[in-house]
Design a protein around this motif. Structure first.
Motif, PDB file in Angstrom:
ATOM      1  N   VAL A 214       0.852  -1.190   0.000  1.00 50.85           N
ATOM      2  CA  VAL A 214       0.000   0.000   0.000  1.00 50.85           C
ATOM      3  C   VAL A 214       0.887   1.240   0.000  1.00 50.85           C
ATOM      4  CG1 VAL A 214      -1.975  -1.090   1.124  1.00 50.85           C
ATOM      5  CG2 VAL A 214      -0.158  -0.079   2.519  1.00 50.85           C
ATOM      6  N   ALA A 215       0.297   2.365  -0.413  1.00 54.60           N
ATOM      7  CA  ALA A 215       1.063   3.613  -0.487  1.00 54.60           C
ATOM      8  C   ALA A 215       0.154   4.794  -0.218  1.00 54.60           C
ATOM      9  CB  ALA A 215       1.722   3.757  -1.856  1.00 54.60           C
ATOM     10  N   VAL A 216       0.771   5.859   0.285  1.00 58.35           N
ATOM     11  CA  VAL A 216       0.124   7.168   0.390  1.00 58.35           C
ATOM     12  C   VAL A 216       0.847   8.086  -0.586  1.00 58.35           C
ATOM     13  CG1 VAL A 216      -0.311   9.169   1.864  1.00 58.35           C
ATOM     14  CG2 VAL A 216      -0.597   6.860   2.784  1.00 58.35           C
ATOM     15  N   ALA A 217       0.089   8.726  -1.475  1.00 62.00           N
ATOM     16  CA  ALA A 217       0.688   9.555  -2.515  1.00 62.00           C
ATOM     17  C   ALA A 217       0.594  11.028  -2.152  1.00 62.00           C
ATOM     18  CB  ALA A 217      -0.007   9.304  -3.855  1.00 62.00           C
ATOM     19  N   ASP A 218       1.636  11.774  -2.481  1.00 61.48           N
ATOM     20  CA  ASP A 218       1.590  13.221  -2.317  1.00 61.48           C
ATOM     21  C   ASP A 218       0.550  13.801  -3.272  1.00 61.48           C
ATOM     22  OD1 ASP A 218       2.521  15.975  -1.745  1.00 61.48           O
ATOM     23  OD2 ASP A 218       3.289  15.854  -3.794  1.00 61.48           O
ATOM     24  N   ALA A 219      -0.165  14.835  -2.818  1.00 66.16           N
ATOM     25  CA  ALA A 219      -1.274  15.379  -3.603  1.00 66.16           C
ATOM     26  C   ALA A 219      -0.808  15.904  -4.959  1.00 66.16           C
ATOM     27  CB  ALA A 219      -1.966  16.492  -2.811  1.00 66.16           C
ATOM     28  N   SER A 220       0.323  16.601  -4.994  1.00 67.31           N
ATOM     29  CA  SER A 220       0.818  17.148  -6.267  1.00 67.31           C
ATOM     30  C   SER A 220       1.202  16.031  -7.228  1.00 67.31           C
ATOM     31  CB  SER A 220       2.017  18.067  -6.010  1.00 67.31           C
ATOM     32  OG  SER A 220       1.648  19.169  -5.207  1.00 67.31           O
ATOM     33  N   TYR A 221       1.877  15.028  -6.700  1.00 63.80           N
ATOM     34  CA  TYR A 221       2.274  13.903  -7.548  1.00 63.80           C
ATOM     35  C   TYR A 221       1.050  13.140  -8.040  1.00 63.80           C
ATOM     36  CZ  TYR A 221       4.717   9.678  -9.072  1.00 63.80           C
ATOM     37  OH  TYR A 221       5.191   8.625  -9.814  1.00 63.80           O
ATOM     38  N   ALA A 222       0.063  12.952  -7.162  1.00 63.13           N
ATOM     39  CA  ALA A 222      -1.161  12.253  -7.560  1.00 63.13           C
ATOM     40  C   ALA A 222      -1.883  13.015  -8.670  1.00 63.13           C
ATOM     41  CB  ALA A 222      -2.074  12.082  -6.354  1.00 63.13           C
ATOM     42  N   LYS A 223      -1.891  14.340  -8.569  1.00 66.05           N
ATOM     43  CA  LYS A 223      -2.541  15.138  -9.603  1.00 66.05           C
ATOM     44  C   LYS A 223      -1.788  15.037 -10.922  1.00 66.05           C
ATOM     45  CE  LYS A 223      -4.108  19.843 -10.579  1.00 66.05           C
ATOM     46  NZ  LYS A 223      -4.177  21.246 -10.063  1.00 66.05           N
ATOM     47  N   GLY A 230      -7.379   3.973  -4.479  1.00 65.24           N
ATOM     48  CA  GLY A 230      -7.810   2.727  -5.111  1.00 65.24           C
ATOM     49  C   GLY A 230      -7.009   2.371  -6.345  1.00 65.24           C
ATOM     50  N   ASP A 231      -6.296   3.351  -6.933  1.00 67.58           N
ATOM     51  CA  ASP A 231      -5.453   3.068  -8.092  1.00 67.58           C
ATOM     52  C   ASP A 231      -4.195   2.315  -7.651  1.00 67.58           C
ATOM     53  OD1 ASP A 231      -7.266   4.361  -9.649  1.00 67.58           O
ATOM     54  OD2 ASP A 231      -6.115   6.219  -9.853  1.00 67.58           O
ATOM     55  N   THR A 232      -3.485   1.793  -8.621  1.00 65.85           N
ATOM     56  CA  THR A 232      -2.249   1.067  -8.320  1.00 65.85           C
ATOM     57  C   THR A 232      -1.076   1.671  -9.087  1.00 65.85           C
ATOM     58  OG1 THR A 232      -2.658  -0.547 -10.092  1.00 65.85           O
ATOM     59  CG2 THR A 232      -3.456  -1.099  -7.871  1.00 65.85           C
ATOM     60  N   ILE A 240       1.399  -1.698  -6.239  1.00 65.04           N
ATOM     61  CA  ILE A 240       1.144  -1.059  -4.956  1.00 65.04           C
ATOM     62  C   ILE A 240      -0.168  -0.292  -5.040  1.00 65.04           C
ATOM     63  CG2 ILE A 240       2.058   0.501  -3.202  1.00 65.04           C
ATOM     64  CD1 ILE A 240       3.877  -1.864  -3.649  1.00 65.04           C
ATOM     65  N   GLU A 241      -1.052  -0.515  -4.072  1.00 65.61           N
ATOM     66  CA  GLU A 241      -2.338   0.177  -4.065  1.00 65.61           C
ATOM     67  C   GLU A 241      -2.231   1.516  -3.321  1.00 65.61           C
ATOM     68  OE1 GLU A 241      -6.970  -0.327  -2.475  1.00 65.61           O
ATOM     69  OE2 GLU A 241      -5.463  -1.889  -2.085  1.00 65.61           O
ATOM     70  N   VAL A 242      -2.773   2.567  -3.915  1.00 65.41           N
ATOM     71  CA  VAL A 242      -2.811   3.879  -3.270  1.00 65.41           C
ATOM     72  C   VAL A 242      -4.015   3.916  -2.325  1.00 65.41           C
ATOM     73  CG1 VAL A 242      -3.029   6.366  -3.627  1.00 65.41           C
ATOM     74  CG2 VAL A 242      -1.708   4.988  -5.248  1.00 65.41           C
TER      75      VAL A 242
END
Length: 490
Positions: A214-223, A230-232, A240-242
């Motif tokens: 599992v992962a937590v993504a930074d908001a800027s990177y996710a954008k 739910g994405d991988t 890895i699931e976000v």
């Protein structure tokens, strides 16, 4: 009698009282503005350090820089190897990624326990900073172009390109994607860089996900990558699931993706390895002593405190901070001293013009002490009026600075040749582990908060200004003799 006479005299000399109060107000207002701006500078610098260090972190421990061994030939640069695949077999697409430790310097995970056991350490947690480089693309097969008129004819050896024909076209087209990954201890989420961000979508890690995919993504990177909960994402062949999106409270994020520490160690083939130990001191006043203890008892490490990292902050934030703390401070003192002197001289001058009045009062039985108290009382009231005006003007100035919110740039440069470090170490990251050729720039909006201490200081200055002015005038009034004063009565 005292207050009645005081009120009448102040009303009768309104203009003179207003001049004295205005001078004091100017100095007090400048002190308030400079103090509030200086406080805003400290808060801005704190935000810079929080965005890099993490909330509650007082210092970081990284591996001490070691020079490369002679003849080792190892540079730590990534290498990519592609197998030969025939395009006709659908093998044109080539993809490979490398997960590398940032700075190529690691510590053993046992270092966390050693640091945590030092005197004065309240808590310690380890983290692993990684850089992922992914190469994706394809090779294009070239085409053999025959020379004109050579079909079916043998070519003489050593013939020219026109005689023998040649290969045209072909080549390669590859895309290189690089992003940072930070392995965090899911058992201690209240310490380290992730604490400087808030979960805006989804959730953070749970204590049972120490090795989960599992992962937590930074908001800027996710954008940028159009990622949502739910994405991988695929890292070195592992999906890895976000599960969450984190938005930094200030500045930039420490990493693009956050993973559980054990999973990050597995991906980087760095079992039981970390790059940074984040340390929280039991007493913020003993940070220097804690740093010395760690350096003495945990060999092969470099300890960087927030004060060390603050020294590397440059840019407009540093320049403005220097101006506010040095030029602004001395300017405030100069204006305040001038205001006090002017108030004292004006009060003394007013006493000189009231010779007849004080001579008459002394002839009526007023003692010198009573005349002095009267003059000091008037001056103190003038000072308090000036203090009220100064506080009002100072608050207005501080509010204007906050409303405008000028943007300052904080650039974090090298922290003195340290290596390894936390997230972003190759581009200037936490722990002071910055490369000599890299830096990290943050934009911070300046505010000017006014504290109750500043208000109390303003009131104290107002009273002090009144007393100083009263001392000038009272000294002059106490020296008057009734006979000398009445002699000047026409």
């Amino acid at each position: 009698m005292f207050f009645t006479y005081l009120r009448r005299e102040l009303r009768r000399r309104r203009k003179a009282a207003l001049v004295v109060a205005s001078g004091l107000a100017l100095g007090i207002a400048l002190v308030i503005v400079v103090s509030s701006v200086s406080s805003g500078m400290k808060q801005a610098q704190g935000k810079v350090l929080e965005s890099l260090y993490g909330l509650g972190t007082d210092m970081t421990v990284t591996k001490a820089a070691t020079p490369p061994k002679e003849g080792s030939g190892s540079t730590g640069r990534p290498r990519f190897k592609f197998d030969a695949k025939d395009a006709d077999e659908g093998g044109k697409e080539q993809s490979s990624d490398r997960v590398m430790v940032q700075g190529f310097q690691t510590l053993s995970s046992s270092t966390v326990a050693k640091v945590d056991g030092q005197s004065g350490v309240a808590d310690a947690v380890g983290g692993l900073s990684l850089q992922v480089m992914k190469v994706n693309g394809q090779f294009e097969r070239g085409e053999f172009e025959k020379a004109p008129g050579t079909d079916g004819k043998a070519q003489p050896p050593g013939g020219s390109d026109q005689q023998n024909g040649k290969v045209r076209g072909g080549g390669a087209d590859f895309d290189v994607d690089s992003y940072s990954v930070y392995g965090t201890d899911v058992g201690k989420l209240d310490l380290g860089p992730l604490t400087s961000s808030r979960i805006s979508e989804g959730r953070t890690f749970t204590g049972s996900e120490s090795d989960a995919k599992v992962a937590v993504a930074d908001a800027s990177y996710a954008k940028e990558k159009k990622l949502s909960v739910g994405d991988t994402v695929t890292i070195s062949g592992t999906k890895i699931e976000v599960v969450g999106i984190a938005t930094p409270e200030s500045g930039d994020a420490a990493a693009n993706l956050y993973l559980p520490l054990k999973r990050a160690q597995t991906l980087a083939d760095a079992k039981n390895k970390i790059t940074t130990v984040y340390v929280k001191a039991a007493d913020s006043q003993q940070i220097g002593a804690v740093k010395s203890a760690i350096q003495k008892n945990v060999s092969g490490t470099t300890v960087t405190t927030s004060a060390d990292l603050a020294d590397t902050v440059s840019g407009s934030l540093s320049t403005a901070s220097d101006l506010a703390s040095s030029v602004g401070k001395w300017l405030s003192i100069a204006v305040l001293v001038a205001a006090f002197l002017v108030a004292g001289l004006l009060t003394s001058s007013a006493v000189s013009r009231r010779v007849r009045e004080f001579g008459t009062l002394k002839a009526l039985g007023w003692k010198s002490g009573r005349v002095t108290r009267q003059v000091v009382g008037e001056a103190v009231v003038n000072g308090l009026v000036g203090g009220v005006l100064g506080i009002a003007v100072g608050l207005g100035g501080a509010y204007a600075v906050t409303a405008i919110s000028p943007t300052l740039t904080a650039e974090l440069g090298s922290a003195g040749g340290q290596s390894g470090g936390g997230p972003g170490a190759m581009g200037g990251g936490p722990g002071g582990a910055l490369s000599d050729s890299a830096s990290k720039a943050l934009d911070i909006s300046l505010t000017a908060p006014v504290s109750t201490t500043t208000i109390a200081l303003a009131v104290g200055l107002a009273v002090a200004g009144g007393l100083i002015a009263g001392a000038f005038g009272g000294w002059r009034a106490s020296r008057l003799r009734p006979a000398d004063a009445l002699r000047r009565v026409e």
